[in-house]
Design a protein around this motif. Structure first.
Motif, PDB file in Angstrom:
ATOM      1  N   UNK A 192      15.796  -3.309   5.076  1.00  0.00           N
ATOM      2  CA  UNK A 192      17.146  -2.826   5.384  1.00  0.00           C
ATOM      3  C   UNK A 192      17.741  -3.629   6.541  1.00  0.00           C
ATOM      4  N   UNK A 193      16.939  -3.861   7.586  1.00  0.00           N
ATOM      5  CA  UNK A 193      17.427  -4.614   8.736  1.00  0.00           C
ATOM      6  C   UNK A 193      17.814  -6.038   8.333  1.00  0.00           C
ATOM      7  N   UNK A 194      16.952  -6.672   7.542  1.00  0.00           N
ATOM      8  CA  UNK A 194      17.224  -8.042   7.117  1.00  0.00           C
ATOM      9  C   UNK A 194      18.465  -8.105   6.232  1.00  0.00           C
ATOM     10  N   UNK A 195      18.576  -7.147   5.322  1.00  0.00           N
ATOM     11  CA  UNK A 195      19.720  -7.124   4.412  1.00  0.00           C
ATOM     12  C   UNK A 195      21.031  -6.961   5.169  1.00  0.00           C
ATOM     13  N   UNK A 196      20.997  -6.167   6.234  1.00  0.00           N
ATOM     14  CA  UNK A 196      22.232  -5.893   6.971  1.00  0.00           C
ATOM     15  C   UNK A 196      22.405  -6.777   8.200  1.00  0.00           C
ATOM     16  N   UNK A 197      21.739  -7.938   8.217  1.00  0.00           N
ATOM     17  CA  UNK A 197      22.116  -8.940   9.206  1.00  0.00           C
ATOM     18  C   UNK A 197      21.128  -9.261  10.290  1.00  0.00           C
ATOM     19  N   UNK A 198      20.005  -8.525  10.402  1.00  0.00           N
ATOM     20  CA  UNK A 198      19.013  -8.872  11.420  1.00  0.00           C
ATOM     21  C   UNK A 198      18.412 -10.226  11.064  1.00  0.00           C
ATOM     22  N   UNK A 199      18.632 -11.244  11.900  1.00  0.00           N
ATOM     23  CA  UNK A 199      18.315 -12.617  11.526  1.00  0.00           C
ATOM     24  C   UNK A 199      16.858 -12.999  11.753  1.00  0.00           C
ATOM     25  N   UNK A 200      16.057 -12.078  12.268  1.00  0.00           N
ATOM     26  CA  UNK A 200      14.652 -12.394  12.488  1.00  0.00           C
ATOM     27  C   UNK A 200      13.948 -12.628  11.155  1.00  0.00           C
ATOM     28  N   UNK A 201      14.330 -11.891  10.132  1.00  0.00           N
ATOM     29  CA  UNK A 201      13.726 -12.060   8.806  1.00  0.00           C
ATOM     30  C   UNK A 201      14.811 -12.330   7.772  1.00  0.00           C
ATOM     31  N   UNK A 202      14.529 -13.246   6.873  1.00  0.00           N
ATOM     32  CA  UNK A 202      15.431 -13.490   5.745  1.00  0.00           C
ATOM     33  C   UNK A 202      15.355 -12.291   4.798  1.00  0.00           C
ATOM     34  N   UNK A 203      16.488 -11.843   4.232  1.00  0.00           N
ATOM     35  CA  UNK A 203      16.470 -10.638   3.386  1.00  0.00           C
ATOM     36  C   UNK A 203      15.456 -10.670   2.250  1.00  0.00           C
TER      37      UNK A 203
END
Length: 455
Positions: free
Chosen positions: A254-265
């Motif tokens: 969820x974090x990656x999908x909504x823009x957290x750049x640490x992990x690719x979605x």
């Protein structure tokens, strides 16, 4: 090999010689790390994308190539004279090819040509870090990932052919991991069945590492970046962001999908398929630990993090014919599907539909809302397109079944004009669409209200 760790290093982690040396120390401190996946040196991909755009004149191309030379020669300058000469010759071969491809781009850009240009970033960084390993006394070997990372031909955002990747990995890569040298390869790039270079989209190096982890049946995947783990939000935007010790796959996705750049979605998809734990840490400060992403965690807080995703496009479709009509939504989504557009958020009323699209997945970073698609939509509804919007998301647990949670979020957003709200489809997120100039202040307010003063 059942304890194999695959280590991926991002652009800032291989930005210069000192950073690469830190990577070598991280890798060699873990005897189970046998495969290293690297991004291009920091800033290189942006320069290459600029060259691939075809918008530069000859003088500007020459200037950008000089910058690429400078970035990489800062690394080769630290090597022994004979190694330095060899590496500089190798660098010039790549720069000459980039120059020739740039001339093609000036006559007309394409995603296929862009991939042929931008791949040089990873090919150079991986070649040079092998020499850094050797200088520091460790055996390392360069491996061109295009030998095994087979994809379709969707240039700019190619999809991996997982079964073919697995077969080729067993044939060409796994035998090397049983030998002494540490294998160094590239993230982000691949090749189609005809051998033409493709890319997995911006940020695809994480995805590459996870795909290779799946293909190798790795025990762990380590994502090394410039911050010690995943934070409750981007610490560059919110100074009081806090590190998170552990996340579930679902929360991290969820974090990656909504823009957290640490992990690719897409990173977690292969890891979930193989149930592989993913560690996120800082290559510059490995002693600070990091974040483990795994199936289960000790706690499941209502609010885990807030995230920001920029470059959102809002499309509002209005038609009085929607009232009481069947098939209207099917027609709309069939057109999006026809043109390969993945709809993100959806909100409906009696006479209108509002949907958001994410503009930033393609390698070129160029939004591709074609007039053909918009004209098809205009045949049965009024179409309004808005850009310069950002999405702010709250990620947590049991959100739609816990009383009072939405009230806290709305209280924090009182000063801001929210364009769209999406809630209820997932138990793990609550999303708001705002004008881009209000998105960061809204993110800060939500973090303060929900995470810094959580009761």
């Amino acid at each position: 090999m059942n304890q194999l760790d695959i280590a991926k290093f991002g652009g800032t982690s291989v930005a210069n010689y000192e950073s690469m040396a830190s990577c070598v120390k991280v890798v060699t401190a873990n005897p189970h790390t046998r495969l290293v996946v690297v991004s291009a040196c920091a800033g290189v991909t942006n320069i290459l994308v600029e060259i691939a755009s075809g918008a530069l004149n000859r003088a500007e191309v020459t200037d950008r190539i000089a910058k690429l030379r400078e970035i990489h020669q800062q690394i080769t300058a630290q090597l022994a004279p004979e190694v330095q000469a060899k590496c500089n010759d190798h660098l010039e071969e790549h720069l000459n090819e980039i120059k020739n491809l740039a001339a093609e781009a000036m006559m007309g850009r394409s995603d296929e040509l862009t991939d042929r240009i931008v791949c040089h970033g990873e090919l150079l960084s991986s070649y040079l870090i092998v020499e850094v390993f050797k200088k520091m006394g460790f055996a390392a070997e360069f491996f061109d990932v295009r030998r095994i990372m087979r994809t379709d031909s969707e240039f700019g955002c190619a999809k991996p052919l997982v079964e073919v990747l697995g077969f080729l990995t067993q044939q060409h890569l796994l035998p090397l991991l049983d030998k002494e040298p540490i294998i160094v390869t590239q993230g982000f790039i691949g090749a189609n069945t005809e051998g033409m270079t493709t890319t997995l989209g911006r940020g695809g190096s994480d995805y590459s590492a996870a795909l290779l982890g799946e293909a190798c049946n790795a025990a762990t995947i380590s994502i090394w970046t410039d911050v010690p783990g995943v934070y409750t939000t981007d610490p560059r935007l919110v100074p009081h962001a806090m590190p998170i010790e552990e996340l579930t796959y679902l929360e991290a996705a969820e974090m990656a999908t909504f823009g957290a750049k640490i992990l690719h979605p897409s990173t977690l998809v292969p890891a979930v398929r193989r149930n592989i734990p993913v560690f996120v840490g800082s290559s510059k400060e490995p002693e600070k630990g990091g974040t483990w992403v795994k199936p289960e965690t000790k706690t499941y807080p209502s609010f885990r993090a807030v995230a920001l995703r920029k470059n959102q496009t809002l499309i509002v479709l209005v038609s009085p014919k929607m009232v009481g009509a069947s098939g209207f939504l099917a027609n709309v989504f069939s057109i999006f599907a026809k043109y390969g557009k993945s709809v993100d958020l959806v909100s409906t009323s009696e006479v209108s539909i509002a949907v958001t699209l994410d503009a930033g997945s393609n390698t070129s970073g160029i939004p591709t809302l074609s007039e053909e698609m918009l004209n098809e939509l205009r045949q049965f509804c009024h179409v309004k397109v808005e850009n310069k919007l950002s999405l702010v998301a709250i990620i947590g647990n049991n959100m739609s079944s816990t009383a009072g949670l939405t009230t806290k979020a709305f209280d924090a957003l009182k000063p801001y004009a929210v364009r769209m709200i999406c809630y209820g489809a997932s138990n793990h997120n609550l999303c708001f669409l705002l004008n881009e100039d209000e998105a960061v202040p809204a993110l800060v307010a939500l973090h303060q209200h929900l995470l810094e003063h959580e009761e």
